[in-house]
Design a protein around this motif. Sequence first.
Motif, PDB file in Angstrom:
ATOM      1  N   ARG A 201     -13.509  99.526 100.059  1.00 15.55           N
ATOM      2  CA  ARG A 201     -13.458  98.408  99.110  1.00 15.55           C
ATOM      3  C   ARG A 201     -13.746  98.941  97.713  1.00 15.55           C
ATOM      4  NH1 ARG A 201     -14.439  92.764  99.605  1.00 15.55           N
ATOM      5  NH2 ARG A 201     -14.971  93.059 101.818  1.00 15.55           N
ATOM      6  N   LEU A 239      -3.450  96.637 102.301  1.00 11.66           N
ATOM      7  CA  LEU A 239      -4.204  96.341 101.098  1.00 11.66           C
ATOM      8  C   LEU A 239      -4.411  94.833 101.069  1.00 11.66           C
ATOM      9  CD1 LEU A 239      -3.908  97.720  97.529  1.00 11.66           C
ATOM     10  CD2 LEU A 239      -3.912  95.247  97.881  1.00 11.66           C
ATOM     11  N   ASP A 241      -5.723  91.778  98.849  1.00 10.93           N
ATOM     12  CA  ASP A 241      -6.046  91.472  97.458  1.00 10.93           C
ATOM     13  C   ASP A 241      -7.147  90.413  97.377  1.00 10.93           C
ATOM     14  OD1 ASP A 241      -4.877  88.944  97.797  1.00 10.93           O
ATOM     15  OD2 ASP A 241      -2.955  89.554  96.935  1.00 10.93           O
ATOM     16  N   GLU A 242      -7.520  90.049  96.165  1.00 13.81           N
ATOM     17  CA  GLU A 242      -8.638  89.131  95.961  1.00 13.81           C
ATOM     18  C   GLU A 242      -8.378  87.747  96.530  1.00 13.81           C
ATOM     19  OE1 GLU A 242     -11.087  90.721  92.051  1.00 13.81           O
ATOM     20  OE2 GLU A 242      -9.561  89.161  91.783  1.00 13.81           O
ATOM     21  N   ARG A 246      -2.835  89.955 102.812  1.00 16.20           N
ATOM     22  CA  ARG A 246      -2.826  91.292 103.415  1.00 16.20           C
ATOM     23  C   ARG A 246      -1.437  91.900 103.235  1.00 16.20           C
ATOM     24  NH1 ARG A 246      -5.735  93.710 107.734  1.00 16.20           N
ATOM     25  NH2 ARG A 246      -7.003  91.828 107.848  1.00 16.20           N
ATOM     26  N   LEU A 283      -2.324  94.630  90.101  1.00 17.11           N
ATOM     27  CA  LEU A 283      -3.602  94.489  90.780  1.00 17.11           C
ATOM     28  C   LEU A 283      -4.753  95.050  89.961  1.00 17.11           C
ATOM     29  CD1 LEU A 283      -2.467  95.594  94.365  1.00 17.11           C
ATOM     30  CD2 LEU A 283      -2.975  93.261  93.630  1.00 17.11           C
ATOM     31  N   GLN A 286      -8.674  94.070  89.970  1.00 18.56           N
ATOM     32  CA  GLN A 286      -9.028  93.331  91.178  1.00 18.56           C
ATOM     33  C   GLN A 286      -9.909  94.181  92.090  1.00 18.56           C
ATOM     34  OE1 GLN A 286      -6.346  91.127  93.616  1.00 18.56           O
ATOM     35  NE2 GLN A 286      -4.938  90.624  91.930  1.00 18.56           N
ATOM     36  N   SER A 287     -10.792  93.519  92.819  1.00 16.52           N
ATOM     37  CA  SER A 287     -11.544  94.179  93.884  1.00 16.52           C
ATOM     38  C   SER A 287     -10.756  93.985  95.169  1.00 16.52           C
ATOM     39  CB  SER A 287     -12.937  93.558  94.025  1.00 16.52           C
ATOM     40  OG  SER A 287     -13.639  94.148  95.118  1.00 16.52           O
ATOM     41  N   VAL A 288     -10.273  95.079  95.737  1.00 13.59           N
ATOM     42  CA  VAL A 288      -9.399  95.006  96.906  1.00 13.59           C
ATOM     43  C   VAL A 288     -10.021  95.768  98.079  1.00 13.59           C
ATOM     44  CG1 VAL A 288      -7.355  94.834  95.437  1.00 13.59           C
ATOM     45  CG2 VAL A 288      -8.065  97.073  96.309  1.00 13.59           C
TER      46      VAL A 288
END
Length: 339
Positions: A201, A239, A241-242, A246, A283, A286-288
Amino acid sequence: MYYWRDLGEVPEDFGPSVLTLGNFDGVHRGHQQVLQQVLDAARERSAAAVVVSFDPHPAQVHRPESAPELIMGLEDRVEMLADAGIDALLMMHYTLEFAANSPEDFVEQVFVRALGAKAVVVGHDVRFGRGNSGDLDTMRELGAKLGFEVIAIEDFGASYPLRSTDADGDRRCSSTWVREALETGDVETAGRVLGREHRMRGEVVHGAARGRELGYPTANLAPSSQGFIPADGIYAGWLIDESGVRWPAAISVGSNPTFEGVSRQVEAHVINRPPERVQDFDLYGQSVVVEFLHRLRGQVTYRGPEALIEQMKLDVGQARTLLSAQPHALLSTEQRAEG
């Protein structure tokens, strides 16, 4: 799930509880068996199921130069414990001062006074208190003195039959096994021990943009990302995303030896970008979450960009084929709208 970072956050009237303690790095299948026993015992006694854990990992405090790399970050550990159905988590800040508590002081203060322990679930190899001087016999003595039952598990994180055709078929599930697998890039075995894909993460940051220049833009994870970095190579995975979508991805781990001056990094190329956003699929910031399903190959040095592009095309095609067969393969935009 209640989540407390200090004893002072626990309500004064909390309890009764059935609890266990441990680091639970990875929350693998062995941990999951222990958590299920805590849940079962708690339901039988009309009590709350509680985990007592530590941050940072005690090894990082006592021997930082040789402490093992953690499988997952704190955020994911909390999430996985919540997903297991635990009612409350007490994540205690681990310091040398805290470690100096005697076994009795630790148990009385945390288990009895704060959490109202009715029963404590531990393995036969449990160690706690100053210098790890407390063991299972100590816990039983304290239980008899302080009024809680001790439920001893024969094997903390018992064996799980992952593969019946090789020597690892009945190996005890452990965080060590997960790390060993990841160190060699064997994310499939790591996933079987974990009971799910291994994940990292982190924030998506700007890189050298070479992937975009070559026609394969990537989301580059920040060096501060959490989670064990598997061996260098190319992987098929996901991956997230926020928003929780998926995306299937081809993931590169390493320094990209075809180009000089590139530090080791983790980057993911999203395969099925929405057609209407091929050019502006952004992206950054973003925290992914990046999940590793299968290792396609090791890292190779190519003579030039043309050979690398050809190999990347093959990697993406192989990843797409593997991921399309997965039960949580990404739905099309139309299917998501219908859902």
